[in-house]
Structure formats: structure tokens, C-alpha cells
Motif scaffolding. Structure first.
Motif, PDB file in Angstrom:
ATOM      1  N   GLY A  85       0.818  -1.207   0.000  1.00  0.00           N
ATOM      2  CA  GLY A  85       0.000   0.000   0.000  1.00  0.00           C
ATOM      3  C   GLY A  85       0.852   1.257   0.000  1.00  0.00           C
ATOM      4  N   CYS A  86       1.928   1.257   0.782  1.00  0.00           N
ATOM      5  CA  CYS A  86       2.850   2.398   0.800  1.00  0.00           C
ATOM      6  C   CYS A  86       3.502   2.589  -0.562  1.00  0.00           C
ATOM      7  N   TYR A  88       2.321   1.693  -3.503  1.00  0.00           N
ATOM      8  CA  TYR A  88       1.334   2.200  -4.448  1.00  0.00           C
ATOM      9  C   TYR A  88       0.981   3.664  -4.152  1.00  0.00           C
ATOM     10  N   ALA A  89       1.006   4.032  -2.880  1.00  0.00           N
ATOM     11  CA  ALA A  89       0.758   5.434  -2.523  1.00  0.00           C
ATOM     12  C   ALA A  89       1.820   6.333  -3.132  1.00  0.00           C
ATOM     13  N   ASN A  90       3.054   5.851  -3.162  1.00  0.00           N
ATOM     14  CA  ASN A  90       4.149   6.614  -3.759  1.00  0.00           C
ATOM     15  C   ASN A  90       3.921   6.799  -5.262  1.00  0.00           C
ATOM     16  N   ASN A  93       1.246   9.401  -5.691  1.00  0.00           N
ATOM     17  CA  ASN A  93       1.842  10.708  -5.425  1.00  0.00           C
ATOM     18  C   ASN A  93       2.550  11.253  -6.663  1.00  0.00           C
ATOM     19  N   ILE A 165      -4.838   2.704   2.203  1.00  0.00           N
ATOM     20  CA  ILE A 165      -4.606   2.911   0.771  1.00  0.00           C
ATOM     21  C   ILE A 165      -5.651   2.231  -0.120  1.00  0.00           C
ATOM     22  N   HIS A 168      -8.791   4.111  -0.860  1.00  0.00           N
ATOM     23  CA  HIS A 168      -8.527   5.313  -1.658  1.00  0.00           C
ATOM     24  C   HIS A 168      -8.329   4.955  -3.132  1.00  0.00           C
ATOM     25  N   ILE A 210      -4.569  10.069   1.489  1.00  0.00           N
ATOM     26  CA  ILE A 210      -3.458   9.132   1.285  1.00  0.00           C
ATOM     27  C   ILE A 210      -2.253   9.524   2.124  1.00  0.00           C
ATOM     28  N   ASN A 211      -1.933  10.807   2.159  1.00  0.00           N
ATOM     29  CA  ASN A 211      -0.782  11.266   2.947  1.00  0.00           C
ATOM     30  C   ASN A 211      -1.003  11.070   4.443  1.00  0.00           C
ATOM     31  N   ASP A 213      -2.675   8.517   5.724  1.00  0.00           N
ATOM     32  CA  ASP A 213      -2.397   7.091   5.927  1.00  0.00           C
ATOM     33  C   ASP A 213      -0.897   6.805   5.908  1.00  0.00           C
ATOM     34  N   THR A 214      -0.210   7.333   4.914  1.00  0.00           N
ATOM     35  CA  THR A 214       1.215   7.028   4.784  1.00  0.00           C
ATOM     36  C   THR A 214       2.028   7.602   5.934  1.00  0.00           C
TER      37      THR A 214
END
Length: 313
Positions: A85-86, A88-90, A93, A165, A168, A210-211, A213-214
Motif C-alpha cells: 500500500g505504501c 502504491y501510494a508513492n 503521489n 490505501i 482510496h 493518502i498522505n 495514511d502514509t
């Protein structure tokens, strides 16, 4: 009396059958997870230093080691789902940073420069990018997370509370998908202004979530969120300085397509996830399947079809 004994025996027999079945399912999931970890892509996820889960820090090199201990396996599945999830969040972003800059260009063309023709064309190109590239990517990433999570004995995806994530990504898939189906009318410039403003607002709101969560789960290697934009701008200037004529939005479209293709290969197929093009479902390979890289996503220089509805008269 005999009926009571038979009933008790039947209950015991049913319990044994259910236990054996549950044991078999857990064993299969454990083996599936260990099979997944044999794919080389897990060793190449380098955007993170560690992830935080249940107040502990977990490092990738420890999480991707196969284990015979099923309790450790459950913990690894939970933590790797967070790690994915982290990762994919990147990706989100990076892409949303580019899209935000593209929105500003479209808005500037229409509002400040009064260049309505290019403002409309750029907006249509942007909607195409989102519809054909961003929405399907969000779908793939969400399903990869969900399938990994489903290997756990108590999947978070099946509980009332959700996990970081993935919801979202689902929102990006659904709301952006609906937004790109809106009809644009070249006889009504306000439809273009509206969709740009709505897109801009959506991106800002989803990135706040998202930010948030991360910040709780992910410790990233330090990076500049605008690094892709700066890198692509410099590359474009180099191309133009060499005397080549190239529309900036067309250049950005090709760069985003190449970036997304790389993401799908490295952070989906090379992690072992498989895609069924008929059902459009993601699934995890079985322990007996040979490890091989399937590249259903193929590069092409052809222009994609325009999926958006545009009224021209």
C-alpha cells in the motif's frame, strides 16, 4: 438413545471434516504466499526504509523471507499488504503531482491566455490520460492489495474496518472513472472549466487522505514529489533545443504511459500477481505454477481511442 449417540457422532464427524478442510485451506494459502515471495520483484521495492504496523517497524528484507511458521506467515502477509500500500501510494503521489501541473496548464490556457482551442484540446488529452491509464492502474493496484490481503486468515478487506490505501484506490477507480465520463461541449467552455476545477479538488482531497495514511504507516526514502515533472521538463527542453517540434502535452502523455507500463511490470507482474484479460480479475499463482513473467500490458506507439464524450455542435 441410539439416535442421540448418532447425533453426537455426526457432530464430531462434521467438526473433524470442517477442521481438516480449514487446515487444508490455511495450508494452501500459506504455500501460495511463500510462492509469491519467490518472485524477484519483491526484492526490488526500494521506495521505503521500513513500514510501521502495530507500533513496530518492519523491514522488507525480513518480510520477504519464506517461512514454515504459519503464524509468522500471517504477520508477514499483513505487513507486506501495508508495504505494498505504501509503494502504491508513492506511485499515486508521483502521478497526481504530474496531473496537478497539467491541470494548471489547462486552466492557464483557458483563463489567463484566453487560448480556448488549446485549452480544450489539452483538457481532452488530460481526460484521456486519466480514463485510459490512471483509472485502470488504480484498479490493478487495489486488486493486487486485496488479493494479498485475502491470503490472511482474517482478511481486513472482509471486515467492517478497511485497511490503508486500498479504499482510496477504489475511490480513484470509481469517482475518477465517473468523472471522465462527463460530457464536454466545445460550445460550452464552462463544461471544461468545471471538469478541471472538479479534478483539481478531487486530487487534492484524495492526496490529503493518502498522505494521512502514509504518515502513520510508511517511512519513505526521502524524495521530491515533483522529481518526475522536473525530469520530464528538462528532457522536453533538450528535445526542443535539438530542433524537434513536439507538443508538450503529447510528450507528457507518452512519458506517463511509459511510466505506468514500468509500474505495472515492476510492481504487479514481477511481484507474482496475474491478470485474467477475460474476467479482468487479479489472482495469486498457486504453489504448483511455474514462476514466469506475464506481460499482458504491451507498449504501443499508437494513439489510444478517445473514450470521452464531446459535443461539437
Amino acid at each position: 438413545m441410539i439416535s442421540l449417540k448418532l447425533a453426537k457422532f455426526g457432530f464430531i464427524l462434521l467438526s473433524v471434516i470442517l477442521y481438516i478442510k480449514a487446515y487444508s485451506i490455511l495450508k494452501d494459502k500459506h504455500n501460495q504466499f511463500n510462492k509469491l515471495l519467490q518472485y524477484s520483484g519483491w526484492r526490488n521495492l526500494n521506495e521505503l526504509i521500513f513500514i510501521k504496523h502495530t507500533s513496530k517497524m518492519y523491514y522488507l528484507q525480513n518480510l520477504i523471507k519464506t517461512t514454515k511458521d504459519r503464524n509468522k506467515s500471517k504477520q508477514k502477509i499483513r505487513c507486506l499488504t501495508v508495504y505494498l500500500g505504501c509503494t502504491y501510494a508513492n506511485v499515486i503521489n508521483n502521478l497526481f503531482s504530474i496531473i496537478s501541473n497539467m491541470i494548471q496548464i489547462c486552466q492557464k490556457k483557458m483563463n489567463e491566455e484566453n487560448d480556448l482551442i488549446n485549452g480544450c484540446l489539452f483538457t481532452e488529452e488530460l481526460i484521456n490520460i486519466i480514463s485510459l491509464l490512471i483509472v485502470p492502474l488504480a484498479t490493478l493496484m487495489k486488486r493486487a492489495m486485496d488479493d494479498l490481503d485475502l491470503l490472511h486468515i482474517k482478511p481486513l478487506a472482509l471486515q467492517i474496518r478497511t485497511y490503508m490505501i486500498s479504499p482510496h484506490l477504489g475511490k480513484i477507480e470509481n469517482e475518477l472513472g465517473d468523472l471522465t465520463e462527463q460530457i464536454l461541449s466545445r460550445n460550452d467552455i464552462s463544461s471544461y472549466i468545471w471538469i478541471l476545477n472538479t479534478l483539481d479538488k478531487f486530487l487534492k482531497n484524495i492526496m490529503i487522505d493518502i498522505n494521512y495514511d502514509t504518515s502513520k504507516y510508511c517511512k519513505f526514502v526521502p524524495f521530491d514529489t515533483n522529481y518526475l515533472w522536473n525530469e520530464w521538463n528538462q528532457e522536453y527542453k533538450t528535445v526542443i533545443d535539438q530542433g524537434f517540434k513536439l507538443i508538450f502535452f503529447k510528450f507528457l502523455t507518452k512519458k506517463m504511459k511509459n511510466y505506468i507500463q514500468t509500474v505495472i511490470i515492476q510492481k504487479y507482474f514481477q511481484l507474482g500477481f496475474k491478470f485474467d484479460p477475460i474476467t479482468e480479475e487479479t489472482f495469486v499463482p498457486t504453489p504448483k505454477e511455474l514462476i514466469k513473467l506475464e506481460l499482458e500490458f504491451k507498449a504501443t506507439d499508437e494513439e489510444p481511442p478517445m473514450p470521452i464524450s464531446i459535443e461539437t455542435h
